[in-house]
Design a protein around this motif. Structure first.
Motif, PDB file in Angstrom:
ATOM      1  N   THR A   1      -5.133   1.077   6.997  1.00 38.89           N
ATOM      2  CA  THR A   1      -5.373   2.476   7.335  1.00 38.89           C
ATOM      3  C   THR A   1      -4.669   2.874   8.628  1.00 38.89           C
ATOM      4  O   THR A   1      -4.501   2.044   9.521  1.00 38.89           O
ATOM      5  N   PRO A   2      -4.259   4.140   8.748  1.00 37.51           N
ATOM      6  CA  PRO A   2      -3.785   4.649  10.032  1.00 37.51           C
ATOM      7  C   PRO A   2      -4.913   5.263  10.854  1.00 37.51           C
ATOM      8  O   PRO A   2      -4.680   5.744  11.960  1.00 37.51           O
ATOM      9  N   ARG A   3      -6.147   5.271  10.338  1.00 36.86           N
ATOM     10  CA  ARG A   3      -7.274   5.955  10.983  1.00 36.86           C
ATOM     11  C   ARG A   3      -8.515   5.052  10.991  1.00 36.86           C
ATOM     12  O   ARG A   3      -9.451   5.272  10.230  1.00 36.86           O
ATOM     13  N   PRO A   4      -8.515   4.057  11.855  1.00 33.25           N
ATOM     14  CA  PRO A   4      -9.620   3.087  11.834  1.00 33.25           C
ATOM     15  C   PRO A   4     -10.976   3.710  12.122  1.00 33.25           C
ATOM     16  O   PRO A   4     -11.998   3.214  11.641  1.00 33.25           O
TER      17      PRO A   4
ATOM     18  N   LYS B   1       0.955   9.533   4.616  1.00 28.72           N
ATOM     19  CA  LYS B   1       1.025   9.391   6.072  1.00 28.72           C
ATOM     20  C   LYS B   1       1.735   8.116   6.512  1.00 28.72           C
ATOM     21  O   LYS B   1       2.486   8.129   7.492  1.00 28.72           O
ATOM     22  N   LEU B   2       1.516   7.010   5.805  1.00 21.57           N
ATOM     23  CA  LEU B   2       2.170   5.762   6.198  1.00 21.57           C
ATOM     24  C   LEU B   2       3.689   5.846   6.044  1.00 21.57           C
ATOM     25  O   LEU B   2       4.420   5.042   6.607  1.00 21.57           O
ATOM     26  N   GLN B   3       4.167   6.811   5.260  1.00 24.95           N
ATOM     27  CA  GLN B   3       5.605   6.994   5.094  1.00 24.95           C
ATOM     28  C   GLN B   3       6.183   7.995   6.077  1.00 24.95           C
ATOM     29  O   GLN B   3       7.360   7.911   6.430  1.00 24.95           O
ATOM     30  N   THR B   4       5.392   8.964   6.503  1.00 26.92           N
ATOM     31  CA  THR B   4       5.918  10.048   7.325  1.00 26.92           C
ATOM     32  C   THR B   4       5.664   9.862   8.816  1.00 26.92           C
ATOM     33  O   THR B   4       6.257  10.562   9.632  1.00 26.92           O
ATOM     34  N   SER B   5       4.798   8.915   9.197  1.00 27.40           N
ATOM     35  CA  SER B   5       4.530   8.667  10.609  1.00 27.40           C
ATOM     36  C   SER B   5       5.373   7.505  11.110  1.00 27.40           C
ATOM     37  O   SER B   5       6.048   6.820  10.349  1.00 27.40           O
ATOM     38  N   ARG B   6       5.316   7.289  12.405  1.00 26.61           N
ATOM     39  CA  ARG B   6       6.087   6.217  13.024  1.00 26.61           C
ATOM     40  C   ARG B   6       5.489   4.860  12.632  1.00 26.61           C
ATOM     41  O   ARG B   6       4.391   4.491  13.053  1.00 26.61           O
TER      42      ARG B   6
END
Length: 384
Positions: A152-155, A19-24
């Protein structure tokens, strides 16, 4: 014991699909519209590089780093021919020899990833030869576990859990103007709400900002408990970093060193007086032998060190446990499952916001598909 063979293989492990690679997420490429939406659109070679070192008794040590086919080539075509036949009695000397051989061409980035991969494998082989866990070779550890902060992208997934901090990846840089700045501030407010009043939050800018933007951001989050801003600008822009440090709220630290690829790079940062937290990556910055010297330098400068991406690197966990007082380590949240957690053995156990100190004398053990990649490569490596 003498080294009889060294080989490397770049293996696809799904890094660019996380996700950290595919999201903004902001990056040095964010100012180019074609590459702004995801890191995966431009990222350097992302295959993991596994390094196997064999001793004269037939035993093997394993290392793992980044850099794909470029690092694979450096190990196989250059470092291997220099190291085969060498005695493993002095690993620091062997590390210095490898680094010096690359100095005329490159002393950062891919070159030091290659050195790191071999160095980590040599330490692994040395520990296995003694039937002891690496942490014991490094001096031993009194603690059975270490405190963890989460990137994380999801705190919300970590709300009210006893982690030492939550870190966000900045989605925007200066190219997105005021709206992007507001969005970055909103991310921090979201993280602060999830973390609660007693848990610090951090943000990684991944070299995507400039000094003006960093100062504007720091002012805008003045009412939020931001512990540090990580890598806002390039680490070689010492003047820019000194300006940020001089003008920014002293309560916000600068976390630097993720892209410092050797003790020389880290020494430059430490001399600048701007570093609040030093964060070298053991698998990028020359390996365990180089990291030991970096830890000593940082201790002398009274600057805390958090080894980058610690929980995916058992050797980094061992270093933190054995050689740091009051160590804090990083875990990158890649979801409930990810092959990146198990590249050198079982996924490290995290409970109660702490990760177990690695004590298995079996050492580094790559998964079966990596072993198969080496078996498939054997004819080509022998011909080379």
């Amino acid at each position: 014991m003498r080294i009889t063979s060294i080989s490397a293989r770049a293996v696809e492990c799904g890094f660019n699909s996380q996700k950290l690679q595919t999201s903004r997420v902001a990056s040095p490429m964010s100012r180019f519209p074609r590459f702004a939406q995801s890191r995966a659109s431009w990222m350097w070679p992302t295959k993991k590089v596994f390094v196997r070192v064999t001793g004269e008794d037939g035993s093997t040590g394993w290392g793992c780093t980044n850099g794909g086919e470029i690092v694979e080539m450096i190990v196989n075509d250059h470092l291997a021919r220099l190291m085969v036949g060498e005695d493993m009695g002095d690993l620091a000397l062997l590390n210095a020899q490898m680094a010096a051989s690359l100095l005329p061409n490159d002393r950062s980035g891919f070159a030091m990833m290659a050195v790191a991969g071999v160095d980590i494998a040599l330490w692994d082989l040395s520990a296995k030869a003694r039937a002891r866990p690496l942490v014991d070779l490094l001096g031993g550890a009194e603690l059975d576990d270490l405190p963890v902060y989460m990137t994380t992208p999801r705190p919300e997934a970590f709300a009210a859990r006893p982690f030492a901090g939550l870190k966000a990846a900045a989605p925007y840089g200066p190219e997105s103007g005021d709206e992007g700045l507001k969005a970055n501030v909103a991310v921090m407010q979201r993280f602060a709400e999830a973390a609660g009043p007693d848990t610090p939050i951090m943000i990684d800018a991944f070299l995507s900002w400039d000094a003006d933007y960093t100062l504007r951001f720091a002012e805008a989050v003045g009412d939020v408990n931001v512990r540090w801003i990580e890598d806002p600008i390039h680490p070689q822009d010492i003047e820019g970093l000194q300006r940020i440090r001089r003008e920014m709220d002293p309560g916000i630290a600068l976390a630097l060193g993720n892209f410092a690829f050797s003790r020389v790079d880290c020494a430059d940062l430490l001399r600048s007086g701007v570093v609040g937290v030093l964060q070298p990556d053991v698998a990028w910055a020359g390996g365990i032998s180089e990291a030991l010297q970096i830890l000593d330098m940082a201790q002398a400068a009274e600057v805390p060190v958090i080894l980058h991406n610690t929980c995916e690197q058992p050797w980094a966990l061992a270093l933190a446990a054995a050689r740091q007082t009051n160590a804090l380590v990083e875990c990158v949240d890649r979801g409930e499952t990810s092959p990146l957690y198990e590249l050198m053995g079982a996924r490290p156990g995290i409970a109660g916001g702490r990760v177990a100190t690695p004590r298995d004398p079996a050492g580094n053990i790559p998964p079966s598909h990596v072993l198969a990649a080496f078996d498939a490569a054997e004819p080509q490596l022998k011909e080379a």
